[in-house]
Motif scaffolding. Structure first.
Motif, PDB file in Angstrom:
ATOM      1  N   LEU A 980       0.744  -1.133  -0.035  1.00 50.42           N
ATOM      2  CA  LEU A 980       0.118  -0.047  -0.065  1.00 50.42           C
ATOM      3  C   LEU A 980       0.865   1.294   0.210  1.00 50.42           C
ATOM      4  O   LEU A 980       0.281   2.324  -0.296  1.00 50.42           O
ATOM      5  N   PHE A1071      -9.149  -2.167   0.191  1.00 50.54           N
ATOM      6  CA  PHE A1071      -8.572  -0.706  -0.342  1.00 50.54           C
ATOM      7  C   PHE A1071      -8.941  -0.389  -1.786  1.00 50.54           C
ATOM      8  O   PHE A1071      -8.580   0.626  -2.576  1.00 50.54           O
ATOM      9  N   TYR A1079      -4.207   4.148  -3.127  1.00 51.57           N
ATOM     10  CA  TYR A1079      -4.484   2.820  -2.467  1.00 51.57           C
ATOM     11  C   TYR A1079      -5.411   2.017  -3.525  1.00 51.57           C
ATOM     12  O   TYR A1079      -5.296   0.710  -3.981  1.00 51.57           O
TER      13      TYR A1079
END
Length: 1340
Positions: A980, A1071, A1079
């Motif tokens: 991420l 996400f 993300y």
């Protein structure tokens, strides 16, 4: 005749002479006229005749016949005239022989005719008034006559002669005056100056003697010489007169009039004459010295020459005292003045007896002593003598007259500053002894006469006021109050028309100085009841309205100092606290100004002494006032460090406070001790030491030593007080003293360690065993100091652990850490002490860790010493072991930038296996709130904040890991966090003109190193190699190609299900709906690749099914990159989920169709066309509307600039033909697309050409023209085409069908034909047409 005076002679002669001149024309007639008209006055006849002879230019021989006239008397006047006519004055000198001859002849005639000769001479004197030479000769004739001592020189004649001389005494000529002085000398020697008529002549001599010599530059040298000669001559003549026995009584008391201090040029001679006469008359007869004031004019004013007044006893005393006091005269003059006073004591006052005379003899003895009498000592004795004199004279009226004489003298405004100073002080003495109330005019006279630019005058006035106040305090203060009111008027700009006083500034300075003298000379027991209200308040009010002048400031300081000392000695109570606060504030403001402007330490020390006096009074100062006083005083003492200080050579303590004036230091000690004595509490001790601590770390050795000495003095005094309690804030005390224990100077180390021990143990034993004040200036040798100060850091740490309360630990750590960055200490030892203290306290310091870490990290960032840095990092590691969950968040919240120091700190934590196991879970927990469930995340649209510091720390720690066991149980969370955070590297992208900062480069390298190390520890070396080959990190560093880098990274990891396991996918799915586009982007790219992997589809079917649904939503994302990746993911899903994806074909096809409709990005368009082409085979039917919509979109893309888009469009177009029927609406679209498809046959890309041929063959079935169908059906996927011929043929066929028949496709055919014709023209192809006019009409 005998009764007539020479002046009467002269007037009568003139009248007769004028009458004869008008009536007579010849000399004979004149003579007869004189005889006939002057028969009654024979002497006038001769005189008139002389005048006539003087008028006519005849000689004596010519006049002899006329002289034979029988007149019956003998008159020698004609002989006088004849002799006088023989003289001529052509030049400044007369021949000596001629003068002597004439002079002898006149003397011969003198005995018989003295009065006639005198009359003749005075007439000539009057006539020759402007002729200096003739006038001097005539006066010389008179002198010769006087010296001849003729029998006919009777007293009457001499008196008339003296009276006749008076008008000529004022002649300005020096030669004439000199001749006149000689004449007076002759008269004196002849005994003719014994009567009152001679007083004018004597005054003439005295005036010329006392006249000052004007040294004017414009005056000629000859005139100066003549003036000096005259003065010398007059002095000699006057001396002869004084010593003439017959003139003694005549000279007394006339000479007393000339005793004036302004006659310095001749005062010595005057005093010698007066003293001679006084002694002579005293010896002859004491009563001869008495002055009969009834016979003379009394007065005290020295008037011009010949109009003087005899001085009164008071004035005579005043003038002689001035001469005795004056610094402008020599000792001889002083002694003469005192001796005259001694002789005239009865004439001054009958009450002055032998004791008074003895005091004068004592004063004279001082002057005659072997050693020179100092002026100040002499002045004090003179004033004591004057006061004694006035005390002896009990008559108040006499003293009042004396006071009036002083005021009258001051009104003249004459005299030197020294003399005026004496007058002011004499005025004060007289005011002290006078019982009646003083006149207000006296004060105004003094103020008008004073010259404030002369310090001596101001001092004298102020001293006089102080003497006055010592006898009449209230009256003197009332007059000072009048001065204050006058100053207020001047300050307000009001005009004082009736007074000419000094300026407002000068008056203020004078008033303050007067108050000082009052405080000095008035007994303390009289001042104590009134000093606050009547003096201090007036001083403060006066200063409030004054201008900020240096002299006024210093006068104010001295005034408050003296007043405060009186109140402090009387242990007074300051009732008006606001008044003390105002005085204190003024003093502190002046202290700040003086410390900057003037290097003179006396002023600053006086201010601090005044502050200490004010601090002694009750009620005690409050905390705010204490802070203000201490801070200002310390700043004053320590703000001016020495210029040339060095730590080498001599100890700065031995050079010993040379830069800090001892007087200032003592004054500062008094301030501190006064405050502590009035309030000996631990709180006040802490406040004072808090101010001192600011100077303990000074880089100047002398300042550090001064602060250390004051600290020692502070604790010494506190522990010797009666009520000793434990000091508060021991942590602050210990923290401020610990750095001094490791000071560069051995003496400071020794002193500080012993003071620290005493403070912590709560007793004074060690303090008194430390260096004394004397030792502070007479130290041991350097070797002895080093040996005495040899204290180990471990001992300091043990002392703190044993005696410092836990609640004071954080304060101690904060304060002591400030000494780490000092240049004058050993920072390594200080850090070692801190580390030992932390280690000793153990888990009890957990609550103090956040603040302590902030300090340590800041120091780690600022310090460059590697040894100190090691100790700092070791301390941080120690704290991390104690409380990792506290340390890690504190380090992440540190405001310092991500730089080398922070990176090294995180790597040190990762390099230690024990610490890494503790730190990694905390870092991962800080990154994500793992308590939320996945379902909640899927529904949540709340933004997730970025975590750059956390991820950077995670990268650094991971990069330093050495054992894979550390990662057990943390792999999934660690990978999720890494994955991420990949977009963060894109933020490092900068323009070419901007250089990347070290922190940005460090972030990039840390992430790359950390991820590589993570994969290596897990055994995925091939994935690392593949990422290197595909330049993953290079793409990730560029914001425009992050998705490419993520895609390559995912392709490298897809083959390792151990990494992309179920937990990882489960954690990353939420996400896809994150509010942060970074993300969403990385997760969309990941799942796009996973959906294209058949193996992953089989292993993680559930996760990919969820991902497919979310990818469908992402096709509508606002970010074009995410939309592109989502469209690709839908196409890849046919591989990863071959069974599940077709079930969603309608939804996917619809979404793709909508995407194609509003897409602008060429990549999205291309990918959408490709994915649509993949899904068309799975469709059994398509709605007519959908087909038409797609065909319309595709037809527009057939001529696109991008080759891949043209290829995808042709391919999809051919697939859609299978869903079209032969209805006119589809036929119309095909015929409209025919032109674009034919043009693609000449495309540069062979794939496009091949696909176009296939599609054209499929389109032939929709055409009505059989020739055209046949032509298109014969197109082969391969082979050459004669494009001009082919396009021309197609064009003609379309036009022929168009001209023969009009149907629904009428305009479509025309459009395609027009498109082909335009393309042929662009390609410069020959067009052969049928030439039908209708063709061109419709083409238009």
């Amino acid at each position: 005749m005998s009764g007539a005076s020479p002046i009467t002679w002269s007037s009568r002669i003139r009248t007769k002479y004028n009458n004869m001149e008008k009536k007579c024309s010849t000399i004979g007639v004149m003579i007869h006229f004189c005889y006939s008209t002057c028969l009654q006055h024979q002497y006038n006849f001769y005189i008139c005749l002389l005048l006539v002879l003087d008028r006519v230019p005849w000689t004596c021989e010519k006049l002899l016949p006329f002289m034979a006239i029988n007149t019956n008397f003998q008159d020698p006047t004609h002989l006088f005239q004849e002799l006088y006519s023989q003289l001529s004055f052509p030049s400044s000198e007369i021949p000596n022989e001629q003068v002597q001859m004439v002079l002898l002849r006149l003397k011969d005639l003198g005995p018989a005719h003295l009065e006639k000769l005198l009359a003749f001479l005075f007439v000539k004197i009057e006539e020759n008034e402007e002729n200096e030479v003739a006038l001097c000769w005539l006066i010389g004739v008179l002198e010769g006559l006087v010296k001849s001592d003729l029998p006919s020189m009777t007293p009457g004649v001499m008196i008339d002669l003296q009276h006749a001389l008076w008008p000529w005494l004022q002649n300005p000529s020096y030669k004439v005056k000199e001749a006149m002085a000689k004449l007076v000398l002759a008269l004196g020697k002849g005994g003719h100056l014994c009567t009152d008529s001679a007083i004018v002549l004597i005054r003439f001599l005295i005036d010329e003697c006392v006249k000052p010599l004007d040294n004017s530059a414009s005056e000629e040298m000859e005139a100066k010489d003549e003036r000096k000669k005259l003065k010398k001559s007059c002095l000699e003549i006057l001396a002869d007169c004084v010593h003439n026995p017959s003139m003694a009584k005549l000279m007394w008391p006339m000479l007393l009039e000339y005793i004036a201090p302004d006659q310095y040029a001749s005062i010595s001679l005057i005093l010698s004459f007066v003293l001679y006469l006084a002694e002579k008359l005293q010896h002859e007869d004491q009563d001869a010295l008495d002055i009969n004031y009834s016979d003379c004019v009394l007065g005290t004013i020295i008037m011009p020459t010949a109009n003087r007044r005899t001085p009164t006893p008071q004035f005579l005393l005043l003038q002689l005292m001035i001469l005795s006091y004056s610094s402008q005269v020599n000792i001889k003059i002083r002694k003469s003045a005192l001796r005259i006073l001694s002789i005239l004591h009865n004439q001054i006052s009958k009450q002055l007896g032998k004791e008074w005379v003895l005091k004068i003899e004592t004063l004279i003895g001082y002057l005659e002593g072997e050693e020179t009498c100092y002026q100040k000592f002499w002045e004090e004795n003179i004033f004591l003598f004057l006061e004694y004199t006035l005390q002896c004279i009990t008559k108040q009226k006499w003293i009042i007259h004396f006071l009036e004489d002083i005021i009258a003298q001051l009104r003249l405004g004459q005299g030197t500053p020294n003399e005026k100073s004496f007058l002011y002080q004499s005025w004060g003495i007289a005011q002290k002894l006078v019982n009646c109330k003083s006149s207000e005019d006296h004060l105004w006279t003094c103020l008008e006469s004073i010259n404030c630019k002369e310090k001596e005058e101001c001092e004298g006035f102020a001293h006089g006021v102080g003497i006055w106040a010592s006898g009449h305090l209230q009256e003197a203060l009332e007059n000072l109050e009048r001065m204050a009111m006058l100053i207020d008027k001047l300050h307000d700009g009001k005009m004082l028309y009736y007074l000419e006083v000094p300026t407002c500034k000068e008056m203020t300075q004078l008033l303050l100085h007067s108050y000082q003298k009052v405080l000095l000379l008035v007994p303390k027991e009289q001042l104590l009841p009134i000093v606050e209200n009547e003096i201090i308040e007036k001083i403060v009010n006066c200063f409030n309205t004054s201008c900020p002048d240096v002299q006024i400031r210093r006068e104010f300081i001295e005034s408050v100092l003296m007043a405060g000392e009186i109140m402090a000695q009387g242990k007074g109570f300051f009732f008006k606290t606001h008044l003390r606060r105002a005085a204190t504030n003024h003093l502190l403001q002046i202290l700040a100004v003086e410390s900057k402007e003037d290097s003179d330490t006396s002023v600053c020390s006086d201010i601090m002494t005044a502050l200490s006096y004010l601090g002694e009074l009750y009620p005690p100062l409050n905390e705010e006032e204490i802070d203000l006083v201490i801070s200002c005083c310390l700043k004053s003492v320590f703000s001016m460090p020495p210029r040339n200080e060095s730590l080498k050579g001599k100890s700065p303590l031995r050079t010993s406070m040379k830069s800090l004036c001892q007087k200032k230091i003592e004054a500062l000690d008094n301030v501190i001790m006064t405050i502590l004595e009035s309030q000996p509490t631990p709180e006040i001790t802490f406040r004072i030491f808090k101010h001192l601590s600011k100077w303990l770390g000074s880089e100047k050795p002398v300042l550090r030593m001064g602060a250390m000495r004051l600290s020692h003095l502070l604790f010494t005094f506190y522990y010797t007080s009666e009520d000793v309690r434990h000091l508060p804030c021991l942590g602050f005390f210990a923290g401020a003293l610990v750095p001094r224990c490791f000071d560069q100077l051995p003496s400071i180390r020794n002193w500080a360690s012993k003071t620290l021990t005493s403070v912590l143990q709560g007793n004074q034993n060690n303090i008194f065993s430390g260096p004394s004040e004397i030792e502070g200036y007479n130290l041991k040798t350097d070797a002895q100091e080093v040996e005495a100060s040899n204290i180990m850091p471990i001992d300091i740490a043990r002392l703190i652990f044993n005696h410092l309360p836990l609640q004071e630990l954080l304060t101690f750590l904060y304060t002591a850490s400030d000494g780490i960055i000092e240049r004058v200490t050993c920072p390594r030892s200080i850090v070692f002490v801190l580390r030992m203290v932390v280690e000793s306290f153990g888990a009890r310091v957990k609550d103090e860790i956040p603040g302590l870490l902030t300090i340590l990290v800041e120091m780690l960032h600022s310090l460059k010493d590697e040894l100190v840095r090691r100790e700092l990092t070791a301390t941080v590691q120690q704290l991390t072991k104690l409380a990792p969950r506290t340390v890690v968040p504190c380090l992440l919240k540190n405001p310092l930038p991500y730089d080398k120091d922070i990176r090294e700190l995180w790597r040190l934590l990762g390099n230690d296996a024990c610490l890494a196991i503790l730190v990694l879970p905390v870092l991962l927990h800080c990154n994500r709130g793992q308590k939320k469930e996945t379902k909640l995340w899927l529904k949540s649209q709340e933004p997730i904040p970025p975590f750059p510091k956390e991820t950077q720390a995670l990268w650094e720690v991971t990069a330093a890991l050495e054992f894979k066991e550390i990662l057990e149980g943390l792999e999934d969370k660690l990978f999720t966090t890494y994955f991420l955070s990949l977009p963060q590297l894109s933020k490092m992208q900068v323009s070419e003109s901007k250089i990347q900062s070290p922190s940005e480069l460090a972030s990039y390298s840390s992430m790359e190193d950390g991820f590589k190390n993570f994969l290596e520890l897990k055994g995925f070396h091939s994935a690392v190699v593949q990422m290197e080959n595909t330049q993953v990190w290079k793409f990730l560093q560029n914001a425009q190609f992050v998705h490419i880098g993520v895609t390559h990274l995912c392709r490298s990891l897809v083959q390792y299900p151990e990494i992309l396991n179920r937990n990882v996918l489960h954690n990353l799915l939420p996400f896809l709906k994150s509010a942060e586009h970074e993300y969403r982007m990385v997760c969309t790219a990941l799942f796009s690749e996973l959906l294209g992997c058949q193996e992953m589809g089989m292993l993680e079917k559930n996760s990919l099914n969820s991902a497919l649904k979310l990818e469908i939503e992402r096709t509508q994302d606002v970010n074009p990159v995410i939309r592109f990746l989502a469209v690709r993911a839908l196409g890849n899903a046919l591989v990863g989920l071959p069974k599940e994806t077709p079930k969603c074909k309608k939804i996917i096809f619809k979404v793709l169709t909508e995407t194609l409709c509003w897409a602008c990005d060429p990549y999205i368009i291309e990918e959408t066309l490709i994915v649509l082409a993949k899904f068309v085979p799975y469709l059994k039917t398509l709605k007519r509307y959908t087909v038409l919509q797609l065909v319309l979109q595709i037809r527009a893309l057939l001529r696109d600039e991008v080759t891949t888009i043209r290829l995808a469009a042709v391919t999809l177009y051919g697939l859609l033909l299978s869903f079209a029927n032969k209805k006119p609406v589809f036929v119309d679209q095909v015929e409209k697309s025919l032109g674009s498809l034919l043009i693609l046959l000449k495309d540069n890309d062979p794939r496009v050409v091949k696909s176009s041929r296939i599609v054209l063959r499929d389109c032939s079935s929709f055409l009505h023209s059989e020739p055209l169908k046949e032509l298109l059906n014969n197109l082969q996927p391969e082979g050459e085409i004669n494009f001009p011929q082919f396009y021309g043929k197609v064009y003609n066929l379309l036009m022929e069908e168009y001209s023969e028949k009009e149907d629904e496709t009428f305009f479509s055919k025309a459009a395609s034909a027009s498109e082909i014709r335009c393309f042929m023209e662009e390609q410069d192809m020959n067009i052969s047409t049928s030439g039908n006019p209708k063709e061109f009409l419709h083409l238009l």
